[in-house]
Write an enzyme that holds these catalytic residues in place. Sequence first.
Site, PDB file in Angstrom:
ATOM      1  N   HIS A   1     -19.900 -26.671  30.158  1.00 20.94           N
ATOM      2  CA  HIS A   1     -19.099 -27.688  29.487  1.00 20.94           C
ATOM      3  C   HIS A   1     -17.671 -27.197  29.242  1.00 20.94           C
ATOM      4  O   HIS A   1     -16.693 -27.896  29.538  1.00 20.94           O
ATOM      5  CB  HIS A   1     -19.765 -28.064  28.158  1.00 20.94           C
ATOM      6  CG  HIS A   1     -18.926 -28.955  27.311  1.00 20.94           C
ATOM      7  ND1 HIS A   1     -18.094 -28.460  26.324  1.00 20.94           N
ATOM      8  CD2 HIS A   1     -18.757 -30.290  27.321  1.00 20.94           C
ATOM      9  CE1 HIS A   1     -17.458 -29.473  25.753  1.00 20.94           C
ATOM     10  NE2 HIS A   1     -17.853 -30.593  26.328  1.00 20.94           N
TER      11      HIS A   1
ATOM     12  N   CYS B   1       1.900  -4.654  59.144  1.00 21.58           N
ATOM     13  CA  CYS B   1       1.486  -4.967  57.785  1.00 21.58           C
ATOM     14  C   CYS B   1       2.173  -3.994  56.833  1.00 21.58           C
ATOM     15  O   CYS B   1       2.197  -2.798  57.070  1.00 21.58           O
ATOM     16  CB  CYS B   1      -0.035  -4.889  57.635  1.00 21.58           C
ATOM     17  SG  CYS B   1      -0.791  -3.427  58.344  1.00 21.58           S
TER      18      CYS B   1
END
Length: 823
Positions: free
Chosen positions: A433, A778
């Site tokens: 919830h 990279c």
Amino acid sequence: MPQKENAFVLWFDEINKGDVALVGGKNANLGEMFQNLTQAESKLFPGEKINVPYGFAVTAEAYRYFIAKNQLDQKIKDILKDLDTRNIKSLEEKGQKVRQLILEAQVPEEVAKATTAAYKELAKKLNLNLDGLDVAVRSSATAEDLPDASFAGQQESYLNVRGEYELLQSIKKAFASLFTNRAISYRQDKHYDHFEIALSVAVQKMARSDRGASGVMFTIDPESGFKNSVIINGAWGLGEFVVKGVVNPDEYKVFKPTLKKGFNSIINKKVGTKDKKLIYSREGVNATKEVPVLEADRHLYVLSDEFVVKLAKWGVIIEEHYGKAMDIEWAYDAEENLLYIVQARPETVHAKKSANVLEEFVLEEKGGKVLAQGAAVGSKIGQGKAHFIKDASKISEFSPGEVLVAEITDPDWEPIMKIASAIVTNSGGRTSHAAIVSRELGIPAIVGTGNATEVLQNGMEITVSCAEGEKGKVYEGLLKFKVVKTDLTDFRAPKTDIKMIAADPELCFNHSLLPNKGVGLAREEFIISNSIKVHPNALINFNSLEDETLKKQIGDYTVGYTDKTKFYVEKLAFGIAQLAAAFYPHDVLLRFSDFKSNEYAGLMGGNLYEPKEENPMLGFRGASRYYDPLFEKAFSLECEAVKRVREEMGLWNLSVMVPFCRTPEEGKKVVDMLIKYGLNKRITKEERKQKKNGDLVENMEVWVMAEIPSNILQVDEFAEIFDGFSIGSNDLTQLTLGLDRDSKYIAHIGNEKNTSVKKLISILIKEAHAKGLKVGICGQGPSDFPEFAEFLVKEGIDSISLNPDTVLKATMNIKAVEESLGK
């Protein structure tokens, strides 16, 4: 159809998704699924039929008749006149008065007769005695579950309802729940008229998850909005505890694209604590009761892999039927060994978001004291004074801008949740919830901390950060942060492929939303250090470990795995799979483990197996490990994990890369290891190009990191062994210039812009291209130094891989370079 519109009762096979005005959103969807998805096999997944427990709807017309017959409408209007939903005390008092009016009223005879007759008929249709018919009574409002109006727990559900009297009382309670404090407040704020909305009630055969398990399923990642995953949460017993966040549930992730191709596409699963459950009870007036879960069962997954895959298939079937992402509740009856879908509604949070605007919260102050940790909901940051709420009697004391701290959140607290800056709970998972409401409200929440109510004192200034991955952190103090928004409406990618450097599987779904062409470097060691934490050799030799303290430590950490190597393979495979899935179908290039010996020694049990080296940076690392008898078995586990991701999960976009390969001879030895462990059948490059995705084993490329000058000086020999080169600019700079990259005293001497480094890169690109191989890079160089990026583009680099935080900036820079070069 006048008869249908005026009916007090309609069966599931009489209603569909177009009947929201008659039976509410929940019932309309139950009828839609019952009629369309339970009767015929799915074309997408032959043999699959969804199970929906049968039942009927007490209609909105029955509710209106109840209100009119008891002359309640004007009385309710009088009570709610001049309501200010921000005045919590007034809201509580007025809500209580309205509910009491409804509960004291009589169910009209006509409605009672229609309902009890249907109840008896349901028993006949199910071949049950009336005494044996247990039903769920679920509220279904005529404005719920709509794309622009969804709020968790708006109305109530009642489980294990038996007998005509209990049924009618539960229906009346459901009617009253249309006027819970949260529902009144929500409608008022959404500008809905209280009397334009009516309540229908589902009366549905109980799916006996009290003797099995239950939970919630999203057909979209509820945190990032990543559309290719199904997220399943589950716990033992009835589903209320998962929905309300009373327990920390198991979590399963399934990848939809390869699931549709027939693969077992579970790309991650985590066991929850699940210390309590809700089961049937007939004690006094209570139909359910809370009981503790046996210690052994807390460490077990509530769903088998077979059922995880089945549920995911059902989720995809439901999603494709509705044409939108769905929020679904499921139940498992262990005695019948059957799964059921008990609710489905459209997912609303990400449906309303713009796909063209990226919003990133960045914590600028690092190193703050962490007070509590749990599952992050969303990716935002909030802060304020902590305010612990124990029960509903205290909610009127809550002030706007405070951080709500609670054991769990109660649906009646939603009026204060919407004025909170963040929410922190002890219990609950990502589908609880608190999680659902916080997403709807757009505020950060951390659930399942276990100890927030103990360590966070009222009035304490705290920062709640959900911007650092799946683990949310509560920091002491009000730390500085910023919000970066990027509009991608007119974005056009450069010709040079911009790829990502990826390490954290918990962040990859978010990062995949950035413009990219895949992953040029996926760091395996990050998964090992964060998810596994144990040296592979300590797991391989677990049974013969002599250090009992260490053995217990590893045993406790790997509980549930009798074969400890399976723990290593599964955790590693799940981490790799999430990276490959996030960027699918773009290529993801996984670098095999590149820990140095001192870094491996830092893992549990690592000091038993690692040498002490004066210069680990140049020592026993990379390719040299993989074929060495001291590490070969550990490397075989890495191969097994990659094989599982590709062959069992179907993620063919995953290829591999070998780091720190000093000589061509080493390269050949590593490739032999891959063949030995079933990863790479040797075929010619021409054959591999033709294969594409035709064979999931043979199409895997094997690249090498170009980070040692020998990789470039012998480029022809390396090109005969590998399928591509990825420049590791940090190590290449270090080894070209003879630098220790960790030494601050010589850092000024040079970087990637150095002429020698650039000459080596130029040679590599030219000669690799001559051999028909691609070259990528990279590292931070292209984003840190615009002139270095310009050099790479001029030389014809095929791809540039960047850290996520620099992708957008560097991409714009590279586009400008291309335009200046006329590319």
